[in-house]
Design an enzyme around this catalytic site. Structure first.
Site, PDB file in Angstrom:
ATOM      1  N   GLU A 164       0.815  -1.222   0.000  1.00 16.77           N
ATOM      2  CA  GLU A 164       0.000   0.000   0.000  1.00 16.77           C
ATOM      3  C   GLU A 164       0.851   1.275   0.000  1.00 16.77           C
ATOM      4  O   GLU A 164       0.850   2.045   0.970  1.00 16.77           O
ATOM      5  CB  GLU A 164      -0.948   0.010   1.196  1.00 16.77           C
ATOM      6  CG  GLU A 164      -2.039  -1.023   1.095  1.00 16.77           C
ATOM      7  CD  GLU A 164      -3.146  -0.820   2.119  1.00 16.77           C
ATOM      8  OE1 GLU A 164      -2.905  -0.145   3.137  1.00 16.77           O
ATOM      9  OE2 GLU A 164      -4.249  -1.332   1.884  1.00 16.77           O
ATOM     10  N   GLU A 320      -6.771  -7.566  -0.611  1.00 19.39           N
ATOM     11  CA  GLU A 320      -7.150  -7.536   0.806  1.00 19.39           C
ATOM     12  C   GLU A 320      -8.597  -7.079   0.938  1.00 19.39           C
ATOM     13  O   GLU A 320      -9.006  -6.101   0.312  1.00 19.39           O
ATOM     14  CB  GLU A 320      -6.317  -6.497   1.579  1.00 19.39           C
ATOM     15  CG  GLU A 320      -4.896  -6.857   1.857  1.00 19.39           C
ATOM     16  CD  GLU A 320      -4.217  -5.753   2.675  1.00 19.39           C
ATOM     17  OE1 GLU A 320      -4.902  -4.992   3.388  1.00 19.39           O
ATOM     18  OE2 GLU A 320      -2.998  -5.629   2.564  1.00 19.39           O
TER      19      GLU A 320
HETATM   20  C1  GAL Z   1      -4.445  -2.510   4.965  1.00 17.30           C
HETATM   21  C2  GAL Z   1      -2.998  -2.958   5.129  1.00 17.30           C
HETATM   22  C3  GAL Z   1      -2.895  -4.208   5.963  1.00 17.30           C
HETATM   23  C4  GAL Z   1      -3.740  -4.067   7.199  1.00 17.30           C
HETATM   24  C5  GAL Z   1      -5.153  -3.788   6.806  1.00 17.30           C
HETATM   25  C6  GAL Z   1      -6.111  -3.670   7.952  1.00 17.30           C
HETATM   26  O1  GAL Z   1      -4.534  -1.174   4.632  1.00 17.30           O
HETATM   27  O2  GAL Z   1      -2.423  -3.205   3.873  1.00 17.30           O
HETATM   28  O3  GAL Z   1      -1.549  -4.420   6.304  1.00 17.30           O
HETATM   29  O4  GAL Z   1      -3.241  -3.030   7.972  1.00 17.30           O
HETATM   30  O5  GAL Z   1      -5.193  -2.561   6.108  1.00 17.30           O
HETATM   31  O6  GAL Z   1      -7.402  -3.332   7.523  1.00 17.30           O
END
Ligand code: GAL
Length: 705
Positions: A164, A320
């Protein structure tokens, strides 16, 4: 060993991800947080859930490189071997998003500095200056070490650069950044006089006589030069991209044939993803719609359409999402039963070829210990685990959709440069923010079941009967010429307010707004007339009938004619110069003046909305939609039902029907098919439970009865 990277499908190499047939399922796995005995249970449970891809090593730098001259790969060797033995492919991170303490203490100047001069401390993550030579050198060294060690590992399916970019730190104002900014400015402008002209430094005595006098736009007594700020936005996106490209170059050199991605953050202002995606083999995205927001799925659909569009419609990967609640909102509402499944299917419905999560196993320590996971703290008895397993089984039934694509029926123009310039200070209104201008347009299209692609301002538009530009504040004449040619050749363009204002230096196009769009739109703006917060202005549609056929065969909408709409945030005093008036202001100072216009040019038409119509936007958009013959994916869609269609190379279609509402819906079908989720043949309709879904395989047109 080496295979060709063909990212048309996620089966991107002939010898790697092809071992992962069908759709991808899995998540971030942080095994360094656990004793190795737990890993054995992890891979056993992964098999139970149908997990076939895990992202490992995202935050492992401190473990992999305990100090400047020692490496510890043993644990990662064992982990990748374990994955391989259990048929789980690995998306291996370059681990560079969180530099270790020893590196930070050796090079304290790699910590980022805010506009106010505060150096941010170690103890979180993403604590680096994008322009720091020390950080970049160490990141590239780590990437090379990982690439050399694992390039031939049979579990390796995908490289995952960093994590990110733009999360937490998007800009840094330290001396290293100043040096890099000056280098970037020299490359962009050539000489200092060119920069002075571009930045309009005759204003407020801001003239520079050397690049050395220029600093990042740190906190100043009053408004900072807007072109300096705009160049800063451009530079910050480029500075992070340079870091990414440095890692990518290493992977391409050392590990050719293995595709590379970095996880994007949906529609993120800080990074020009059109430019970034040129350097990705595969687009992947992190998406966290808020379960407490009943309209969150509309925003999610918009983000997914963008991700699909970034590489011209190729399948992308949901890298994710949260299985249930996140831990970083003030109030973190879990996903109620069924929502996780529905929202996962939504990503597939909009072109994803896999669904991954943050994260596999819930952490017991650290800032994210209350974040949901595929395997919650409670273990396999948890509701979340049951949903994980059930959805994994459903995904296996959907495997054949991998590689199929959507076709947008209209295009939405998105230009990061214009977004950045639009949101600079000292404009007629601070309420003109790109996402807020875009959302009602997108929501109207979503509500009408119209699938759209996003396109950059440089895109060829020929394939689209309709192009929507909710805002084009910054517009160079080349883009305006392309839009004009598109309309002359028979296209239909709908342009939103406050467009055609500035050139790429953020200088006003002289001679009346909307500058290079004036002839195309057949109007001139006399004055911008922002609407104060909490007030609205009435707008009355005159009742001009649309004159085109609709692709779905339905009658043109009759309803909007004569309707009263409400403008908010923004209106304009405009005069027509050849355009016809379709709607007029009906209250306030502008009462009686044109509000919505249509201009015929060559074989096409160009529409202008001079105001922001918020929730009423769709009632105007119905007119150009009808004129362009752009209709829903499926006619007569009930409220709250989202319908999209993926097309396979062999002509088959996959019709996704998703019920985002709380009541059962019956969806009439024009073609019978088979629901891949249940295996059942459908008749002339499908009934969807609340939060229910169907994924129908429809035969190729020539095979239909
Ligand atoms: C994303 C990040 C992850 C984790 C996740 C939690 O933005 O890439 O590492 O922090 O959020 O929602």
């Amino acid at each position: 060993m080496t295979a060709t990277v063909t990212t048309d499908r996620l089966t991107v190499t002939t010898d790697r991800l092809t071992r992962v047939p069908g759709l991808l399922y899995g998540g971030d796995w942080n095994p360094e947080q656990w004793p190795e005995q737990v890993w054995a249970e992890d891979v056993k449970l992964m098999a139970e859930a149908g997990v076939n891809l895990v992202t490992v090593g995202v935050f492992s730098w401190a473990r992999l490189q305990p100090d400047a001259d020692s490496w510890d790969f043993g644990w990662l060797d064992r982990l990748l071997d374990l994955c391989h033995r259990h048929g789980v492919a690995v998306d291996l991170a370059t681990a560079t998003a969180s530099p270790p303490a020893w590196l930070v203490r050796a090079h304290p100047d790699l910590l980022p500095v805010t506009a106010d001069g505060v150096r941010l401390e170690f103890g979180s993550r993403q604590h680096y200056c994008p322009s720091s030579p020390a950080y970049r050198g160490a990141a590239v060294r780590l990437t090379r070490a990982l690439a050399e060690r694992y390039r031939h590992h049979p579990a390796l399916a995908l490289w995952h650069i960093h994590n990110e970019y733009g999360d937490h730190v998007q800009e840094c104002f330290c001396p290293d950044s100043a040096v890099d900014f000056r280098r970037w400015l020299r490359e962009r402008h050539g000489g200092i006089e060119e920069l002075n002209r571009s930045w309009g430094t005759a204003f407020w005595s801001q003239r520079y006589t050397s690049f050395e006098q220029i600093e990042p736009p740190r906190t100043a007594p009053g408004p900072v030069n807007p072109t300096q700020l705009l160049d800063w936005r451009r530079f910050c996106s480029d500075a992070l991209l340079a870091l990414h490209r440095a890692e990518k170059a290493v992977l391409d050199e050392v590990s050719p044939g293995v595709p590379v991605t970095t996880n994007f953050m949906s529609m993120l202002k800080a990074l020009d993803y059109w430019e970034w995606s040129r350097h990705e083999d595969l687009v992947s995205d992190d998406a966290y719609p808020d379960p407490a927001d009943p309209r969150a799925h509309v925003n999610a659909a918009m983000n997914y359409d963008l991700m699909r569009s970034l590489k011209g419609g190729r399948p992308w990967l949901l890298m994710e999402q949260a299985p249930s609640a996140v831990s970083w909102r003030p109030v973190n509402v879990p996903k109620r039963p069924g929502l996780y499944r529905l929202w996962s299917l939504q990503a597939l419905a909009r072109g994803a070829d896999g669904v991954l999560h943050f994260q596999w196993r819930a952490s017991v320590a650290g800032a994210e210990k209350f974040h949901s996971a595929m395997l919650p703290h409670r273990g396999t008895a948890a509701r979340g685990w049951q949903e994980t397993v059930r959805f994994g089984a459903e995904l296996r039934r959907l495997g054949e959709i991998a590689g199929s694509r959507l076709r947008g029926r209209a295009a939405v123009l998105l230009d990061w440069d214009s977004w950045w310039a639009l949101e600079l200070d000292d404009h007629p209104s601070a309420r003109m923010r790109w996402p807020e201008l875009l959302r009602p347009w997108y929501a109207a299209l979503h509500e009408r079941g119209v699938t759209v692609d996003f396109v950059p301002p440089t895109a060829g538009l020929d394939g689209y009967p309709l192009v929507l530009a909710p805002n084009l504040y910054l517009l160079d004449t080349a883009t305006a010429d392309r839009l004009t040619a598109y309309v002359r050749d028979g296209g239909r363009l709908v342009c939103g307010p406050f467009s055609g204002i500035a050139d790429r230096h953020d200088h006003i196009h002289p001679g009346g707004h909307p500058g290079p769009l004036r002839e195309l739109l057949g109007i001139v703006v006399d004055e911008h007339w922002p609407i104060p917060d909490g007030e609205t202005t009435a707008v009355r549609l005159d009742g001009t009938a649309p004159d085109g056929p609709r692709s779905d065969g339905a009658e043109p909408h009759a309803e909007p004619h004569g309707a009263d709409l409400r403008a908010e945030r923004w209106s304009e005093w405009i005069e027509t110069e050849g355009a016809e008036t379709l709607a007029r202001y009906a209250s306030g100072t502008l009462a009686g003046l044109p509000a919505v216009t249509r201009n015929r040019l060559g074989a096409g038409t160009a529409w202008y909305l001079s105001c922001h119509l918020g929730a009423d936007t769709g009632r105007v958009l119905d007119l150009p939609l009808a004129e362009a013959g752009v209709g829903a994916e499926l006619p007569d869609l009930p409220a709250d039902v989202e319908a999209t269609r993926r097309h396979a190379a062999d002509g088959r279609q996959y019709l996704f029907l998703l019920n985002h509402g709380g009541v059962e819906r019956r969806v009439p079908l024009d073609t019978p098919g088979t629901d891949l989720l249940t295996g059942a043949a459908t008749g002339d309709a499908v009934t969807l439970a609340p939060l229910g879904a169907a994924v129908l395989r429809l035969p190729a047109a020539e095979e239909r009865p």
